[in-house]
Each structure stands twice: as C-alpha cells, then as structure tokens.
Design an enzyme around this catalytic site. Sequence first.
Site, PDB file in Angstrom:
ATOM      1  N   CYS A   1      37.114  39.258  42.394  1.00 55.97           N
ATOM      2  CA  CYS A   1      37.248  37.778  42.918  1.00 55.97           C
ATOM      3  C   CYS A   1      38.727  37.407  43.458  1.00 55.97           C
ATOM      4  O   CYS A   1      38.887  36.468  44.358  1.00 55.97           O
ATOM      5  CB  CYS A   1      37.075  36.840  41.841  1.00 55.97           C
TER       6      CYS A   1
ATOM      7  N   VAL B   1      39.466  35.783  46.934  1.00 56.53           N
ATOM      8  CA  VAL B   1      39.930  34.304  47.138  1.00 56.53           C
ATOM      9  C   VAL B   1      41.309  34.350  48.047  1.00 56.53           C
ATOM     10  O   VAL B   1      41.235  33.567  48.853  1.00 56.53           O
ATOM     11  CB  VAL B   1      40.247  33.712  45.497  1.00 56.53           C
TER      12      VAL B   1
END
Length: 459
Positions: A107, A111
């Site tokens: 992630c 991101v």
Amino acid sequence: MMLNGTTAEIVERKALRINAAKTCQPIGAMYASLGIHGCMPHSHGSQGCCSYHRSHLTRHFKEPVVATTSSFTEGASVFGGLANLTQALKNIFSIYNPDIVAVHTTCLSEVIGDDVPTIVKRAKEEGAVPEGKLVIHTNTPSFVGSHITGFANMVSSIIKYLAERTGETKNQINLIPGFVEPADMRELKRLTRLMGVPFVMLPDTSGVLDGGLDGEYQMFPKGGTTIPEIKSMGDSIATLAFGHFTSNPGAVTLENKHNVPSQLLELPVGVGGTDAFIQALRAFSPDGAVHEDIAAERGRLIDMISDMQQYFHQKRVAIAGDPDHVIAMTKFALELGLRPVYVITGSQGNHFEKRLHELLDPVVPDAKIKQQADFFELHQWIKNAPVDLILANTYGKYIARVEDIPLVRFGFPILDRVGHRFFTTMGYAGAIRLIDQITGALFDKKDRTCPEEWFELVM
Ligand code: SF4
C-alpha cells in the site's frame, strides 16, 4: 474468556472490522510468484509487509518462503522508491541469482504512486538486470480487494509479460489452478495426465512449497512452471481456469492477448465440480474416454457418500473462506445433504453472492450469504442460531472452541495442522478425504458429549 466480547445482539457496523476473513493483496501475489521456477518474489514497499507475508506463508506451508523487499525508509516514502528498487535488483541478481524477479507492490508504494515499469526500465539501462534475466511486475494495492485479488493480478501479469504466440499451435492446454494447495495442483495434474491431455499449469507451487528434506537447502527448488513453459501458453489450444476470482482474470488476459479460448470452471471439489473438470478434459483427450482409474475413484466416492449420508442429512453448516473455495465447498456440502446456513467470504465481488443464491435459494432459502463479512459477524449469527459444523480456515477455531462446534479446516490459511499441503481436497480423492475429515469431526464430538447410553462402538 475467549471471544467474550462477542454479543448475540447484532448492531450494524459501518466502519469497524473485527476478525477479518481475508488478508491483503501482496501475499497472494507472492504465492503466485513462488509458482514460477527460479523466481524471486519482490515486495516493493517497506519491509514489514514482506516479512509478514513470508512468515504467514511459512506458517501455512511449514516451508521456507523466499522473497526480497525494497525496504522503504521514510525518505523513500516521500521521494519515491526508484533508488531502493534499483539497488534491490542489483543485490538480488548478484547475491541470489534468480532467473526472474516478480515485483509486487504494497500500500505504501501504491499510495505514493511509484511507476514500477519505468523504474525497472531505468534499472535495466543502468545495468542492474543481467543479460538473460527477467523482471516482471504487478500492482497489488492492499486497499483494493484481498489476497485473492493479489493472486489474480500476479497471474495475469505473468501471462501478460511472458506468454508468447509463435503462430504454431501446440497440442497442449493451459491449467490455471487458482490459490490452492500444492497437493491440489498435483491432483489436477495427475487427473489431466490420466486423461492423456498435455498441459502447462501456471502457477504451480508443487515441488516448491511441499518439498522434502534431502540435507541441502535449495533457494529455488525443482518445482514451479518454467519460463519456456509460460512462454508456450500463448500457443496452447485452450485454457481451463479454476475459479471466477482467482483464475478467470489470467485466462481472459491470455484470451485477449493471444486468442487462446478459455473455459471457466469452479474448483473441482466434490462430485459435480470434479465431473465438470473431467468432462472438460474429455474434449482434449485422444479418445474422449474417462480413464478407468478415474471412474473407479468416482465410484468409491459415491459409495462413501451413500454409506455416510445419514450422518450428514440436514446438518447445519457454516462455511467461511476465500470466494472460489467457499462456492465449491458449498456445492459439495449440498451434495452430501448438509445444510449450509451461513456462507461468508471476507473478499469482495458480487459473483460470490449471485452464485451462492443460485445454489442455495432452492434448498436453503433462509441461508445467510455475505461478501466482505468477518468472523465476528459469523459468530454472532451462530450465537443466535447454532450450527453443527464449521468449514473454515484456522481462524474458525476460536468460534469452534467457545461454541463447542466441530471444525474442519479448509482453504487458506491453515496454521495449526500439517496435512493440507500433502493431501488434496480436489478431485474424487480429495472429496473422500473431506468426507473422512467431516465425519471424524462430527463423530469425535458425539463420542465426547453424548450420554453414555448413546455411546456407540459402531458408527
Ligand atoms: S495492508 Fe499494506 S502495510 Fe499492511 S501488510 Fe498489507 S501491504 Fe503491508
């Protein structure tokens, strides 16, 4: 006491997730990469993810699980992971010397928006990737889907990067087995061989995550689909893809890229699921005949079901796990005469509920079916109306203990038993094993809890 915060009263939750029935994308991608021979899975992000995903796979398979990481620091998190991945590729090829590195993301890198193909291209220009070695990638944002999505993404990417079409069709089919055990992959291969059908299976973790001890550690074991085999998938006659969620995306990618027609099957668990697989194989076998050994195995399974069906009839069952597994297991439960009353997955996808309504509405119209559910909610349902049996992964054992319900472990992860990587639950043979486990669990509880006058020698 364990789980004593779980109330029978159900309050609708919008934001709080408790005891999730899924995990995040990268672990699925890591598992898929391990099914390529000579491959180093690489996690592009901070190192905690990689170590968690490796240890989780190791706890399930009781085997070493190799993977490397870009080891992001705070600096990389702000300025991007270009330097980390470039350095990582130099180190990986010089220290571990894999044939291929399969990069997935976490992630964190998702991101910040790292452009992995561009980083890899620049790393190649800098000489970080030796001649003849390969680097592929897939994006696996953890905030989308589940480990199942990550698995499907990596399988699709392997095909997208590597499958080729030479123009000469090969007399072989592709098998995309889904996120299943090495033992299941062996079983699918055994049945395909018995039917006389040449094939390539991708991914194939048999011989990688179910290895034996011979005194010497092999970082890249013998197993896994070889790169030439993967390349040849574009020349195959057809693809059989097992599982809407895990395998269909890869099959569609191959179909779009190289026009290889695909047939989607559910995981071959139980009679109907395995029949569909064998029927599909007949279309590619030399004489279309079902091998006598396979027919005999089917006969033994039917015999066992008829011997034992009185113990299954109308028993209430809760089934939890990954969507393709749960769909296949629900079909099998219905074949046995069980009554699946609660059926959940932590993963997301409308096909799950649609397919289960098709299966259950005619026979168990009051069944509770839910995607993106968790074990907390399942426990609440059980508190309100108990079940006789739970079919779930290891996390089901907490509910099983506090409610004294027999549990048969099934799917991923199984962290507290050992047989699953060696003994298949697929095919007719796998169904026999499942019946053995289910009857064993039900009989053990009866022996433990029934009044003495009902304590039977013969069951
Ligand atoms: S959710 Fe994100 S931070 Fe957590 S393990 Fe998965 S990839 Fe890593």
